[in-house]
Design a protein around this motif. Structure first.
Motif, PDB file in Angstrom:
ATOM      1  N   ALA A 110       0.826  -1.208   0.000  1.00 16.00           N
ATOM      2  CA  ALA A 110       0.000   0.000   0.000  1.00 16.00           C
ATOM      3  C   ALA A 110       0.861   1.259   0.000  1.00 16.00           C
ATOM      4  CB  ALA A 110      -0.941  -0.008   1.206  1.00 16.00           C
ATOM      5  N   LEU A 111       1.983   1.233   0.721  1.00 17.88           N
ATOM      6  CA  LEU A 111       2.889   2.382   0.738  1.00 17.88           C
ATOM      7  C   LEU A 111       3.502   2.616  -0.640  1.00 17.88           C
ATOM      8  CD1 LEU A 111       4.589   1.709   4.172  1.00 17.88           C
ATOM      9  CD2 LEU A 111       3.394   3.832   3.573  1.00 17.88           C
ATOM     10  N   VAL A 112       3.934   1.547  -1.301  1.00 15.29           N
ATOM     11  CA  VAL A 112       4.506   1.670  -2.645  1.00 15.29           C
ATOM     12  C   VAL A 112       3.441   2.190  -3.605  1.00 15.29           C
ATOM     13  CG1 VAL A 112       5.458   0.380  -4.608  1.00 15.29           C
ATOM     14  CG2 VAL A 112       6.296  -0.070  -2.292  1.00 15.29           C
ATOM     15  N   ASN A 113       2.244   1.651  -3.523  1.00 13.78           N
ATOM     16  CA  ASN A 113       1.145   2.087  -4.382  1.00 13.78           C
ATOM     17  C   ASN A 113       0.892   3.589  -4.209  1.00 13.78           C
ATOM     18  OD1 ASN A 113      -1.257   1.211  -6.109  1.00 13.78           O
ATOM     19  ND2 ASN A 113      -2.250   2.324  -4.445  1.00 13.78           N
ATOM     20  N   GLU A 114       0.782   4.023  -2.972  1.00 15.62           N
ATOM     21  CA  GLU A 114       0.521   5.440  -2.704  1.00 15.62           C
ATOM     22  C   GLU A 114       1.684   6.307  -3.161  1.00 15.62           C
ATOM     23  OE1 GLU A 114      -1.437   8.890  -1.603  1.00 15.62           O
ATOM     24  OE2 GLU A 114      -2.235   6.866  -1.843  1.00 15.62           O
ATOM     25  N   ALA A 115       2.918   5.865  -2.942  1.00 11.82           N
ATOM     26  CA  ALA A 115       4.090   6.638  -3.341  1.00 11.82           C
ATOM     27  C   ALA A 115       4.110   6.869  -4.849  1.00 11.82           C
ATOM     28  CB  ALA A 115       5.369   5.918  -2.892  1.00 11.82           C
ATOM     29  N   VAL A 116       3.934   5.809  -5.621  1.00 13.82           N
ATOM     30  CA  VAL A 116       3.985   5.926  -7.082  1.00 13.82           C
ATOM     31  C   VAL A 116       2.780   6.722  -7.592  1.00 13.82           C
ATOM     32  CG1 VAL A 116       4.038   4.676  -9.272  1.00 13.82           C
ATOM     33  CG2 VAL A 116       5.330   3.804  -7.318  1.00 13.82           C
ATOM     34  N   ALA A 117       1.591   6.413  -7.098  1.00 12.12           N
ATOM     35  CA  ALA A 117       0.389   7.118  -7.544  1.00 12.12           C
ATOM     36  C   ALA A 117       0.462   8.609  -7.209  1.00 12.12           C
ATOM     37  CB  ALA A 117      -0.854   6.477  -6.927  1.00 12.12           C
ATOM     38  N   ARG A 118       0.944   8.942  -6.029  1.00 12.14           N
ATOM     39  CA  ARG A 118       1.065  10.353  -5.620  1.00 12.14           C
ATOM     40  C   ARG A 118       2.061  11.071  -6.525  1.00 12.14           C
ATOM     41  NH1 ARG A 118      -2.036  13.285  -2.297  1.00 12.14           N
ATOM     42  NH2 ARG A 118      -2.427  11.268  -1.378  1.00 12.14           N
ATOM     43  N   ALA A 119       3.202  10.441  -6.805  1.00 12.33           N
ATOM     44  CA  ALA A 119       4.199  11.056  -7.693  1.00 12.33           C
ATOM     45  C   ALA A 119       3.623  11.264  -9.096  1.00 12.33           C
ATOM     46  CB  ALA A 119       5.464  10.200  -7.736  1.00 12.33           C
ATOM     47  N   ARG A 120       2.860  10.298  -9.580  1.00 10.57           N
ATOM     48  CA  ARG A 120       2.228  10.442 -10.906  1.00 10.57           C
ATOM     49  C   ARG A 120       1.318  11.661 -10.927  1.00 10.57           C
ATOM     50  NH1 ARG A 120      -0.521   5.604 -13.672  1.00 10.57           N
ATOM     51  NH2 ARG A 120      -0.373   7.075 -15.384  1.00 10.57           N
ATOM     52  N   GLU A 121       0.557  11.862  -9.860  1.00 10.93           N
ATOM     53  CA  GLU A 121      -0.321  13.028  -9.778  1.00 10.93           C
ATOM     54  C   GLU A 121       0.464  14.331  -9.806  1.00 10.93           C
ATOM     55  OE1 GLU A 121      -2.518  12.373  -6.188  1.00 10.93           O
ATOM     56  OE2 GLU A 121      -3.769  10.817  -7.105  1.00 10.93           O
ATOM     57  N   LEU A 122       1.730  14.288  -9.404  1.00  7.86           N
ATOM     58  CA  LEU A 122       2.580  15.477  -9.351  1.00  7.86           C
ATOM     59  C   LEU A 122       3.467  15.616 -10.588  1.00  7.86           C
ATOM     60  CD1 LEU A 122       3.509  15.219  -5.572  1.00  7.86           C
ATOM     61  CD2 LEU A 122       1.949  16.859  -6.642  1.00  7.86           C
ATOM     62  N   GLY A 123       3.187  14.824 -11.623  1.00  7.49           N
ATOM     63  CA  GLY A 123       3.903  14.971 -12.883  1.00  7.49           C
ATOM     64  C   GLY A 123       5.023  13.985 -13.136  1.00  7.49           C
ATOM     65  N   CYS A 124       5.084  12.939 -12.379  1.00  9.99           N
ATOM     66  CA  CYS A 124       6.131  11.928 -12.541  1.00  9.99           C
ATOM     67  C   CYS A 124       6.028  11.250 -13.917  1.00  9.99           C
ATOM     68  CB  CYS A 124       5.983  10.885 -11.433  1.00  9.99           C
ATOM     69  SG  CYS A 124       7.049   9.453 -11.599  1.00  9.99           S
ATOM     70  N   ARG A 125       7.169  11.157 -14.610  1.00  6.35           N
ATOM     71  CA  ARG A 125       7.244  10.420 -15.876  1.00  6.35           C
ATOM     72  C   ARG A 125       8.067   9.146 -15.729  1.00  6.35           C
ATOM     73  NH1 ARG A 125       8.026  15.691 -17.589  1.00  6.35           N
ATOM     74  NH2 ARG A 125      10.186  15.325 -18.130  1.00  6.35           N
ATOM     75  N   ALA A 126       8.842   9.060 -14.641  1.00  3.29           N
ATOM     76  CA  ALA A 126       9.600   7.843 -14.304  1.00  3.29           C
ATOM     77  C   ALA A 126       9.746   7.822 -12.788  1.00  3.29           C
ATOM     78  CB  ALA A 126      10.966   7.833 -14.974  1.00  3.29           C
ATOM     79  N   PHE A 127       9.564   6.638 -12.197  1.00  2.00           N
ATOM     80  CA  PHE A 127       9.655   6.500 -10.736  1.00  2.00           C
ATOM     81  C   PHE A 127      10.632   5.372 -10.432  1.00  2.00           C
ATOM     82  CE2 PHE A 127       8.625   5.338  -6.445  1.00  2.00           C
ATOM     83  CZ  PHE A 127       8.222   6.526  -5.841  1.00  2.00           C
ATOM     84  N   ARG A 128      11.657   5.688  -9.656  1.00  2.00           N
ATOM     85  CA  ARG A 128      12.709   4.723  -9.349  1.00  2.00           C
ATOM     86  C   ARG A 128      12.931   4.623  -7.847  1.00  2.00           C
ATOM     87  NH1 ARG A 128      17.010   6.738 -13.953  1.00  2.00           N
ATOM     88  NH2 ARG A 128      15.761   6.000 -15.716  1.00  2.00           N
ATOM     89  N   ALA A 129      13.602   3.558  -7.476  1.00  2.00           N
ATOM     90  CA  ALA A 129      14.029   3.364  -6.089  1.00  2.00           C
ATOM     91  C   ALA A 129      15.245   2.462  -6.088  1.00  2.00           C
ATOM     92  CB  ALA A 129      12.913   2.733  -5.261  1.00  2.00           C
ATOM     93  N   THR A 130      16.131   2.701  -5.165  1.00  2.00           N
ATOM     94  CA  THR A 130      17.258   1.808  -4.938  1.00  2.00           C
ATOM     95  C   THR A 130      16.857   0.933  -3.760  1.00  2.00           C
ATOM     96  OG1 THR A 130      18.776   3.494  -5.726  1.00  2.00           O
ATOM     97  CG2 THR A 130      19.716   1.687  -4.440  1.00  2.00           C
TER      98      THR A 130
END
Length: 185
Positions: A110-130
């Motif tokens: 759920a945290l990953v889902n919210e993180a990626v979805a929230r970033a997309r709403e803010l204009g994210c075109r690529a989402f990464r994590a190490t």
């Protein structure tokens, strides 16, 4: 003759709230719990870092999983941060769940889902994590692919990227007014 029973602390499973809400941290106590949880996991438990906070925290959006007891916010049991590194390129990091809540209610997912979805709403075109290499397969199940193997902090890690078209893959807040958040206790 009366029978008596001794209750041993190992007799019962620890209580875990079933009412959880994943959202950006908005209250001072949520941010304090967010940092305390990160410190407990990355400094105390995993001993990966001497100091958990870094310069990314000045621009990052903290996202928390808040456990509710009796309808009131009780404590933060999961955390992740997101930040924009350059135009449209977002990163997530410091994903952690309180030990007693791991494998409970899919909080990490759920945290990953919210993180990626929230970033997309803010204009994210690529989402990464190490991510730590031990978690690579888990992230792949969440629609991420591996980009590069790295060694960080003396540990194997993997740079991964989310398949943005697959997010959100869990239901999110439906837009109805959120209930008022007051900390319990």
């Amino acid at each position: 003759m009366r029978a008596s029973f001794a209750l041993v602390s190992d007799t019962f499973e620890p209580w875990r709230a079933g009412d959880l809400r994943v959202k950006p941290a908005s209250e001072a106590w949520e941010r304090a719990d967010y940092y305390a949880l990160r410190r407990a996991v990355f400094v105390g438990e995993q001993r990966l870092l001497e100091q958990d906070r870094d310069t990314r925290d000045f621009q990052a959006i903290p996202i928390v999983a808040v456990a509710h007891a009796c309808g009131m916010a009780d404590r933060v049991v999961g955390a992740v941060r997101i930040y924009e590194d350059e135009d449209g390129l977002w990163y997530g990091g410091r994903l952690c769940v309180a030990r007693e809540y791991r494998h409970h209610a899919r909080i990490g997912q759920a945290l990953v889902n919210e993180a990626v979805a929230r970033a997309r709403e803010l204009g994210c075109r690529a989402f990464r994590a190490t991510v730590q290499a031990a978690n690579e397969t888990w992230f792949q199940r969440l629609h991420w692919h591996s980009l590069e193997r790295l060694e960080l902090l003396g540990q194997p890690h993997v740079l991964m990227q989310a398949e943005l078209e697959r997010y959100p893959f869990l239901p999110r807040w439906n837009g109805s007014p959120p209930r008022e958040e007051h900390r319990h206790g």
